[in-house]
Design a protein around this motif. Structure first.
Motif, mmCIF file in Angstrom:
data_model
loop_
_atom_site.group_PDB
_atom_site.id
_atom_site.type_symbol
_atom_site.label_atom_id
_atom_site.label_comp_id
_atom_site.label_asym_id
_atom_site.label_seq_id
_atom_site.Cartn_x
_atom_site.Cartn_y
_atom_site.Cartn_z
ATOM 1 N N ILE A 1 0.856 -1.188 0.000
ATOM 2 C CA ILE A 1 0.000 0.000 0.000
ATOM 3 C C ILE A 1 0.887 1.231 0.000
ATOM 4 N N ASP B 1 -8.360 5.372 6.605
ATOM 5 C CA ASP B 1 -8.424 5.100 5.163
ATOM 6 C C ASP B 1 -7.448 3.989 4.791
ATOM 7 N N GLU C 1 -8.549 0.526 6.339
ATOM 8 C CA GLU C 1 -9.607 -0.161 5.594
ATOM 9 C C GLU C 1 -9.028 -0.873 4.375
ATOM 10 N N ALA C 2 -8.041 -0.257 3.731
ATOM 11 C CA ALA C 2 -7.392 -0.913 2.591
ATOM 12 C C ALA C 2 -6.651 -2.161 3.050
ATOM 13 N N LEU D 1 -7.255 -6.127 1.897
ATOM 14 C CA LEU D 1 -6.191 -6.912 1.271
ATOM 15 C C LEU D 1 -5.841 -8.178 2.052
ATOM 16 N N LEU E 1 -0.775 -0.654 -4.300
ATOM 17 C CA LEU E 1 -2.038 0.097 -4.334
ATOM 18 C C LEU E 1 -1.841 1.482 -3.742
ATOM 19 N N VAL F 1 -3.279 4.609 -2.094
ATOM 20 C CA VAL F 1 -4.451 5.051 -1.330
ATOM 21 C C VAL F 1 -4.131 6.490 -0.924
#
Length: 259
Positions: A186, A228, A231-232, A236, A249, A251
């Protein structure tokens, strides 16, 4: 402002054992709390606990910027958990050098690599036997940064370490895919955390602008909240992402260019 639209499924991670580094505050603390809210048992570490550190997690004080520190922490974590299903490598730190790349001391390049990159490599290496034993469905998430793909001279040491983390995560995902262990990265953008706020304040002071101006260009209209990112992470490491591995990813509210 972060909007909580739904309550987490309290049993989504029931029976799951999670290790989160850098979980004393900011993004790490939010990740720890989100996994706890989903029913996971969580062990976390940092140099010191804070008022933000979730009390329901087991906190192990430590310094994972060295191999010895990583081995001490992971051994203690496995003693506590028995095994592990979820690993989130979040530990990170950096200082901005407004004088540019040449003003970054050699020791800070080494420190940046040790904490922001090699700590994740070492934690994963120490926990891989347990992850393999846990089997398919286990997951690793490495927390990188948007700076890995949009580096700035004052943070070149940090950006380089995070770029290495991105590359490493892709290779690890390919290696572990046959075992059913997923790996994702992330890349947070401008998230409101104590460490990032201090860096942004340095930039704002140097530019002679209000602090809010540094995050004013986020396309979605606000800086990030640690939740935020949490939550990602929750997505995952969940079965909802069972066909997702090897991704990096962003974010970040839309800040990064197309990558």
């Amino acid at each position: 402002m972060f909007r909580t639209t739904t309550s987490p499924d309290p049993i989504e991670f029931a029976g799951k054992r999670a290790v989160v580094t850098g979980g004393s505050r900011g993004i790490g603390a939010a990740v720890v709390q989100r996994l706890l809210d989903g029913g996971a048992t969580v062990v976390t570490t940092a140099r010191n606990a804070t008022d933000e550190t979730p009390k329901a997690a087991t906190f192990i004080q430590g310094d994972i910027s060295t191999l010895a520190g990583v081995r001490a922490f992971t051994s203690a974590a496995l003693d506590e958990l028995g095994s592990v299903d979820i690993v989130v490598n979040n530990a990170a730190a950096a200082g901005a050098h407004l004088g540019g790349i040449a003003s970054i001391p050699d020791e800070e390049w080494i420190d940046a690599l040790n904490l922001n990159y090699l700590s994740a490599v070492r934690v994963n290496n120490e926990l891989l036997p347990a992850l393999r034993e846990a089997g398919a469905g286990s997951a690793i998430v490495n927390i990188s940064s948007g700076a890995a793909v949009t580096p700035m001279p004052p943070l070149a040491h940090y950006s380089a370490a995070k770029a290495a983390l991105n590359n490493y995560g892709k290779a690890l995902a390919a290696e572990l895919a046959p075992a059913g262990i997923r790996v994702a990265t992330i890349m947070p953008g401008n998230v409101l955390t104590p460490g990032a706020d201090a860096i942004r304040q340095n930039f704002a002071d140097a530019m002679g602008v209000p602090l809010a101006d540094i995050t004013a260009g986020v396309p979605l209209g606000r800086p990030g909240d640690p939740r935020d990112i949490a939550e990602a992470v929750a997505f995952l490491v969940s079965d909802r992402a069972q066909w997702v591995t090897g991704v990096s990813l962003a974010v970040d509210g839309g800040e990064l260019p197309i990558i």
